[in-house]
Write an enzyme that holds these catalytic residues in place. Structure first.
Site, PDB file in Angstrom:
ATOM      1  N   SER A   1       0.825  -1.210   0.000  1.00  0.00           N
ATOM      2  CA  SER A   1       0.000   0.000   0.000  1.00  0.00           C
ATOM      3  C   SER A   1       0.860   1.262   0.000  1.00  0.00           C
ATOM      4  O   SER A   1       2.033   1.243   0.396  1.00  0.00           O
ATOM      5  CB  SER A   1      -0.906   0.006   1.238  1.00  0.00           C
ATOM      6  OG  SER A   1      -1.700  -1.152   1.271  1.00  0.00           O
TER       7      SER A   1
HETATM    8  N1  SAM Z   1      -0.428  -4.481   4.166  1.00  0.00           N
HETATM    9  C1  SAM Z   1       0.227  -4.981   2.995  1.00  0.00           C
HETATM   10  C2  SAM Z   1       1.627  -4.508   2.865  1.00  0.00           C
HETATM   11  O1  SAM Z   1       2.104  -3.833   3.769  1.00  0.00           O
HETATM   12  O2  SAM Z   1       2.252  -4.851   1.867  1.00  0.00           O
HETATM   13  C3  SAM Z   1      -0.532  -4.646   1.756  1.00  0.00           C
HETATM   14  C4  SAM Z   1      -1.609  -5.576   1.517  1.00  0.00           C
HETATM   15  S1  SAM Z   1      -2.299  -5.680  -0.058  1.00  0.00           S
HETATM   16  C5  SAM Z   1      -2.962  -4.081  -0.322  1.00  0.00           C
HETATM   17  C6  SAM Z   1      -3.692  -6.684   0.432  1.00  0.00           C
HETATM   18  C7  SAM Z   1      -3.370  -8.113   0.655  1.00  0.00           C
HETATM   19  O3  SAM Z   1      -4.523  -8.764   1.164  1.00  0.00           O
HETATM   20  C8  SAM Z   1      -2.990  -8.853  -0.603  1.00  0.00           C
HETATM   21  O4  SAM Z   1      -1.717  -9.407  -0.464  1.00  0.00           O
HETATM   22  C9  SAM Z   1      -4.066  -9.952  -0.732  1.00  0.00           C
HETATM   23  O5  SAM Z   1      -3.597 -11.172  -1.252  1.00  0.00           O
HETATM   24  C10 SAM Z   1      -4.487 -10.092   0.711  1.00  0.00           C
HETATM   25  N2  SAM Z   1      -5.782 -10.709   0.937  1.00  0.00           N
HETATM   26  C11 SAM Z   1      -6.937 -10.552   0.265  1.00  0.00           C
HETATM   27  N3  SAM Z   1      -7.915 -11.285   0.830  1.00  0.00           N
HETATM   28  C12 SAM Z   1      -7.351 -11.927   1.889  1.00  0.00           C
HETATM   29  C13 SAM Z   1      -7.839 -12.824   2.886  1.00  0.00           C
HETATM   30  N4  SAM Z   1      -9.119 -13.229   2.946  1.00  0.00           N
HETATM   31  N5  SAM Z   1      -6.980 -13.276   3.806  1.00  0.00           N
HETATM   32  C14 SAM Z   1      -5.690 -12.906   3.796  1.00  0.00           C
HETATM   33  N6  SAM Z   1      -5.162 -12.061   2.885  1.00  0.00           N
HETATM   34  C15 SAM Z   1      -5.996 -11.563   1.948  1.00  0.00           C
END
Ligand code: SAM
Length: 234
Positions: free
Chosen positions: A74
């Site tokens: 993000s």
């Molecule tokens: N906070 C992260 C970072 O610092 O890099 C950024 C996260 S990214 C915007 C969102 C993440 O949520 C993605 O890697 C995606 O695969 C994950 N995601 C989506 N649905 C999910 C779920 N039900 N459980 C775990 N991870 C999930």
């Protein structure tokens, strides 16, 4: 492993440290993030360690960056704003849903006592594990799975950070929030356009909800999110 929390400045050398300071001043402080713990964490955690090597030179740009598996790390300001909104107090227990690169988990771990972080893509968890091990942060429990189901074995959590957007607040996450706990979560009726919500659970287990404004996160895929994994590719 040696405990490095509160000390590691990470890889990168002078120029990355200077870029980090500039980022905190221009992107974080100038936009009103004032929590000293959040600013200290943003100054300490080297974002370049959490992005693919070929993108390291862009690590302090004011933008999300691709990390593989069609996912992103993000924008730094959004992470800082979420951390501030979560009001993490030293020693608290945090659940981070959507580990992605591991950057937000690393930042939270500088303030919290423990962070449980869940990611649905195993390849991202492995990369996050490498970054976190490189930096020596030892209070982060990385897991592969559906974060909408939380982590019952570690509940309740003082803070739940959700870094992907679903159509509603997963009921299980509300259950796993401690009395007095805060959850920061993007929620919206269509993919990739949400409002960032702060949920507070009161001492008598009532829920208060505040709208922190419009955001655009990748979809939250799971039992408590969007059901169809294909929507990640839209
Ligand atoms: N906070 C992260 C970072 O610092 O890099 C950024 C996260 S990214 C915007 C969102 C993440 O949520 C993605 O890697 C995606 O695969 C994950 N995601 C989506 N649905 C999910 C779920 N039900 N459980 C775990 N991870 C999930």
């Amino acid at each position: 492993m040696q405990i490095a929390r509160g000390r590691s400045s990470g890889a990168g050398g002078e120029s990355m440290a200077a870029k980090r300071e500039y980022m905190v001043s221009r992107q974080i402080a100038a936009r009103g993030v004032s929590d000293p713990n959040v600013r200290e964490a943003m100054l300490a955690v080297p974002r370049e360690v959490f992005v693919p090597a070929e993108l390291a030179e862009f690590a302090y740009e004011d933008t999300p960056l691709p990390i593989g598996a069609d996912q992103t790390i993000s924008q730094p300001y959004i992470v800082a704003m979420m951390l501030e909104a979560a009001e993490i107090a030293p020693g608290e227990k945090v659940l981070d849903v959507g580990t992605g690169s591991g950057y937000a988990a690393a930042l939270a771990s500088r303030i919290a006592g423990k962070v449980v972080s869940i990611e649905r893509h195993a390849e991202l968890t492995e990369a996050a594990r490498k970054a976190i091990d490189t930096l020596g942060y030892d209070n982060i429990d990385l897991r592969i799975g559906d974060g909408t189901q939380g982590a019952a074995d570690e509940a309740p959590f003082d803070v739940i950070l959700v870094a992907a957007g679903g159509p509603e607040i997963p009921e299980i996450l509300i259950e796993q929030l401690s009395p007095g706990g805060r959850m920061i979560i993007p929620v919206g009726p269509v993919h990739r356009y949400q409002h960032l919500l702060r949920i507070r659970k009161t001492g008598d287990n009532r829920i208060k909800q505040e709208d922190l404004g419009p955001v655009a996160f990748v979809p939250l895929i799971g039992v408590g999110g969007w059901r169809d994994p294909a929507c990640e590719e839209i």
